[in-house]
Structures are given as C-alpha cells and as structure tokens.
Design a protein around this motif. Sequence first.
Motif, PDB file in Angstrom:
ATOM      1  N   MET A   1       0.842  -1.176   0.000  1.00  0.00           N
ATOM      2  CA  MET A   1       0.000   0.000   0.000  1.00  0.00           C
ATOM      3  C   MET A   1       0.889   1.241   0.000  1.00  0.00           C
ATOM      4  SD  MET A   1      -2.971   1.180   2.615  1.00  0.00           S
ATOM      5  CE  MET A   1      -1.943   1.567   4.008  1.00  0.00           C
ATOM      6  N   SER A   2       0.615   2.165  -0.886  1.00  0.00           N
ATOM      7  CA  SER A   2       1.378   3.400  -1.002  1.00  0.00           C
ATOM      8  C   SER A   2       0.878   4.442  -0.004  1.00  0.00           C
ATOM      9  CB  SER A   2       1.273   3.969  -2.404  1.00  0.00           C
ATOM     10  OG  SER A   2       1.877   3.087  -3.314  1.00  0.00           O
ATOM     11  N   ILE A   3       1.788   5.218   0.502  1.00  0.00           N
ATOM     12  CA  ILE A   3       1.455   6.317   1.391  1.00  0.00           C
ATOM     13  C   ILE A   3       1.874   7.603   0.715  1.00  0.00           C
ATOM     14  CG2 ILE A   3       1.897   7.364   3.625  1.00  0.00           C
ATOM     15  CD1 ILE A   3       2.504   4.543   4.646  1.00  0.00           C
ATOM     16  N   ARG A   4       0.890   8.485   0.469  1.00  0.00           N
ATOM     17  CA  ARG A   4       1.174   9.761  -0.194  1.00  0.00           C
ATOM     18  C   ARG A   4       1.307  10.858   0.833  1.00  0.00           C
ATOM     19  NH1 ARG A   4      -3.215  10.925  -4.513  1.00  0.00           N
ATOM     20  NH2 ARG A   4      -2.188  12.917  -4.310  1.00  0.00           N
ATOM     21  N   ASN A   5       2.219  11.767   0.565  1.00  0.00           N
ATOM     22  CA  ASN A   5       2.377  12.977   1.353  1.00  0.00           C
ATOM     23  C   ASN A   5       2.848  14.048   0.375  1.00  0.00           C
ATOM     24  OD1 ASN A   5       2.635  14.835   3.359  1.00  0.00           O
ATOM     25  ND2 ASN A   5       4.441  13.918   4.285  1.00  0.00           N
ATOM     26  N   ASP A   6       1.921  14.417  -0.540  1.00  0.00           N
ATOM     27  CA  ASP A   6       2.263  15.403  -1.558  1.00  0.00           C
ATOM     28  C   ASP A   6       2.714  16.688  -0.885  1.00  0.00           C
ATOM     29  OD1 ASP A   6       1.327  13.515  -3.358  1.00  0.00           O
ATOM     30  OD2 ASP A   6      -0.620  14.487  -3.598  1.00  0.00           O
ATOM     31  N   GLY A   7       3.781  17.272  -1.404  1.00  0.00           N
ATOM     32  CA  GLY A   7       4.273  18.545  -0.899  1.00  0.00           C
ATOM     33  C   GLY A   7       3.725  19.679  -1.740  1.00  0.00           C
ATOM     34  N   LEU A   8       4.601  20.389  -2.402  1.00  0.00           N
ATOM     35  CA  LEU A   8       4.204  21.519  -3.235  1.00  0.00           C
ATOM     36  C   LEU A   8       3.513  21.040  -4.508  1.00  0.00           C
ATOM     37  CD1 LEU A   8       4.302  24.567  -3.817  1.00  0.00           C
ATOM     38  CD2 LEU A   8       6.527  24.181  -4.899  1.00  0.00           C
ATOM     39  N   ILE A   9       2.339  21.600  -4.783  1.00  0.00           N
ATOM     40  CA  ILE A   9       1.603  21.325  -6.014  1.00  0.00           C
ATOM     41  C   ILE A   9       1.425  22.648  -6.740  1.00  0.00           C
ATOM     42  CG2 ILE A   9      -0.548  20.489  -7.037  1.00  0.00           C
ATOM     43  CD1 ILE A   9      -0.894  18.732  -4.546  1.00  0.00           C
ATOM     44  N   LYS A  10       1.861  22.701  -7.996  1.00  0.00           N
ATOM     45  CA  LYS A  10       1.822  23.918  -8.803  1.00  0.00           C
ATOM     46  C   LYS A  10       0.921  23.687 -10.010  1.00  0.00           C
ATOM     47  CE  LYS A  10       3.140  27.895 -10.463  1.00  0.00           C
ATOM     48  NZ  LYS A  10       2.293  28.995 -10.134  1.00  0.00           N
ATOM     49  N   THR A  11       0.122  24.696 -10.358  1.00  0.00           N
ATOM     50  CA  THR A  11      -0.752  24.607 -11.525  1.00  0.00           C
ATOM     51  C   THR A  11      -0.050  25.192 -12.748  1.00  0.00           C
ATOM     52  OG1 THR A  11      -2.699  24.795 -10.120  1.00  0.00           O
ATOM     53  CG2 THR A  11      -3.005  25.245 -12.465  1.00  0.00           C
ATOM     54  N   PHE A  12      -0.079  24.430 -13.842  1.00  0.00           N
ATOM     55  CA  PHE A  12       0.504  24.842 -15.120  1.00  0.00           C
ATOM     56  C   PHE A  12      -0.561  24.708 -16.202  1.00  0.00           C
ATOM     57  CE2 PHE A  12       4.093  23.311 -12.623  1.00  0.00           C
ATOM     58  CZ  PHE A  12       5.052  24.269 -12.860  1.00  0.00           C
ATOM     59  N   VAL A  13      -0.201  25.013 -17.438  1.00  0.00           N
ATOM     60  CA  VAL A  13      -1.047  24.775 -18.604  1.00  0.00           C
ATOM     61  C   VAL A  13      -0.509  23.533 -19.312  1.00  0.00           C
ATOM     62  CG1 VAL A  13      -1.832  25.684 -20.824  1.00  0.00           C
ATOM     63  CG2 VAL A  13      -1.597  27.214 -18.856  1.00  0.00           C
ATOM     64  N   ALA A  14      -1.412  22.639 -19.711  1.00  0.00           N
ATOM     65  CA  ALA A  14      -1.017  21.394 -20.368  1.00  0.00           C
ATOM     66  C   ALA A  14      -0.665  21.635 -21.828  1.00  0.00           C
ATOM     67  CB  ALA A  14      -2.130  20.373 -20.262  1.00  0.00           C
ATOM     68  N   ASP A  15       0.502  21.199 -22.228  1.00  0.00           N
ATOM     69  CA  ASP A  15       0.944  21.231 -23.620  1.00  0.00           C
ATOM     70  C   ASP A  15       0.707  19.824 -24.170  1.00  0.00           C
ATOM     71  OD1 ASP A  15       2.140  21.693 -26.041  1.00  0.00           O
ATOM     72  OD2 ASP A  15       4.093  22.247 -25.222  1.00  0.00           O
ATOM     73  N   GLY A  16      -0.532  19.550 -24.579  1.00  0.00           N
ATOM     74  CA  GLY A  16      -0.949  18.215 -24.981  1.00  0.00           C
ATOM     75  C   GLY A  16      -1.820  17.614 -23.897  1.00  0.00           C
ATOM     76  N   VAL A  17      -2.314  16.415 -24.139  1.00  0.00           N
ATOM     77  CA  VAL A  17      -3.117  15.707 -23.150  1.00  0.00           C
ATOM     78  C   VAL A  17      -2.168  15.063 -22.145  1.00  0.00           C
ATOM     79  CG1 VAL A  17      -4.734  13.802 -22.793  1.00  0.00           C
ATOM     80  CG2 VAL A  17      -4.968  15.287 -24.796  1.00  0.00           C
ATOM     81  N   LEU A  18      -2.413  15.293 -20.862  1.00  0.00           N
ATOM     82  CA  LEU A  18      -1.551  14.744 -19.820  1.00  0.00           C
ATOM     83  C   LEU A  18      -2.332  13.710 -19.015  1.00  0.00           C
ATOM     84  CD1 LEU A  18       0.235  17.973 -18.574  1.00  0.00           C
ATOM     85  CD2 LEU A  18       0.928  16.380 -20.352  1.00  0.00           C
ATOM     86  N   ILE A  19      -1.765  12.530 -18.899  1.00  0.00           N
ATOM     87  CA  ILE A  19      -2.376  11.431 -18.157  1.00  0.00           C
ATOM     88  C   ILE A  19      -2.032  11.583 -16.679  1.00  0.00           C
ATOM     89  CG2 ILE A  19      -2.425   8.908 -17.920  1.00  0.00           C
ATOM     90  CD1 ILE A  19      -1.564   8.819 -20.907  1.00  0.00           C
ATOM     91  N   GLY A  20      -2.941  11.207 -15.824  1.00  0.00           N
ATOM     92  CA  GLY A  20      -2.705  11.286 -14.388  1.00  0.00           C
ATOM     93  C   GLY A  20      -1.603  10.355 -13.909  1.00  0.00           C
ATOM     94  N   ARG A  21      -0.894  10.802 -12.878  1.00  0.00           N
ATOM     95  CA  ARG A  21       0.194  10.046 -12.232  1.00  0.00           C
ATOM     96  C   ARG A  21       1.334   9.711 -13.187  1.00  0.00           C
ATOM     97  NH1 ARG A  21      -4.181   6.855  -9.154  1.00  0.00           N
ATOM     98  NH2 ARG A  21      -4.230   7.910  -7.156  1.00  0.00           N
ATOM     99  N   ARG A  22       1.634  10.658 -14.078  1.00  0.00           N
ATOM    100  CA  ARG A  22       2.754  10.490 -15.012  1.00  0.00           C
ATOM    101  C   ARG A  22       3.727  11.648 -14.844  1.00  0.00           C
ATOM    102  NH1 ARG A  22       1.411   6.933 -19.517  1.00  0.00           N
ATOM    103  NH2 ARG A  22      -0.113   5.509 -18.615  1.00  0.00           N
ATOM    104  N   LEU A  23       4.953  11.447 -15.306  1.00  0.00           N
ATOM    105  CA  LEU A  23       5.996  12.463 -15.210  1.00  0.00           C
ATOM    106  C   LEU A  23       5.807  13.532 -16.280  1.00  0.00           C
ATOM    107  CD1 LEU A  23       9.052  10.118 -14.668  1.00  0.00           C
ATOM    108  CD2 LEU A  23       7.660  11.273 -12.943  1.00  0.00           C
ATOM    109  N   VAL A  24       6.186  14.766 -15.924  1.00  0.00           N
ATOM    110  CA  VAL A  24       6.091  15.879 -16.864  1.00  0.00           C
ATOM    111  C   VAL A  24       7.415  16.621 -16.951  1.00  0.00           C
ATOM    112  CG1 VAL A  24       3.601  16.214 -16.639  1.00  0.00           C
ATOM    113  CG2 VAL A  24       5.145  17.427 -15.096  1.00  0.00           C
TER     114      VAL A  24
END
Length: 119
Positions: A1-24
């Motif tokens: 089981m994974s334990i998440r503790n997201d830190g900083l989350i920043k909003t950007f504009v998507a350059d293309g369709v971006l799939i969830g939980r993938r690297l950018v």
Amino acid sequence: MSIRNDGLIKTFVADGVLIGRRLVTFGTGRMTMRQANAATDALIGVTTQIGSENHGRVDVIVSGITEVSAGASFTKGTVLTSNSEGKVVAATDPTHRIIGIALEDVESDDYAAVLLAQG
C-alpha cells in the motif's frame, strides 16, 4: 500500500493531453508542461491523478512523496527516471535525469510510492 504525502503542487497549462500520475517536463509555451517521454527530459514532477486535457490546467506535484505509474518492476531504493510514456523506470545511465527514489518494491503498471528528488 502506497502512502502519499504530496508537498508543493503547482498549476501549469497542459501542452498536450496529460495522463494522471505520469511524469512531466517543460512544454513549448510559458508555464506549460508536457508528458515526459525520455530519460533525458528535464523532469519537473508528477501530474495528480486527474491529468489534463490539451491546453487545460494541470496540477503538478513537485515535492513530497507521491504515487507514479511504474513502467517496469523495480525495488525500493531504486533511483528513477522516465520511460517513453512518462512512467517511472530505473535510471541506468549517467545521462538520465532523476525524478526521485522508490520507497517500495513495485511491479510494472502498478503505482509506485516515490520520494521526489529531481536531479
């Protein structure tokens, strides 16, 4: 089981369709992100589980512990980079950009708990 503790989350504009939980990585416009597709991309972070439509807003997790789609099996402690689909895989070459460290053993196509540590 994974334990998440997201830190900083920043909003950007998507350059293309971006799939969830993938690297950018950087997109072509100002404050844009695109799906990472190479181990040599400048890896910035991980999309939230929602992802984004093309030119829509996308939230990117840039610090903390989060879940990322795994593109191969690896063990905890493995230093990670991107494959061609923006999934995490083991970094095996000094030219690979690093997104973080695996916190658990993972099978391909599972979600991996990753301590984000870009490098």
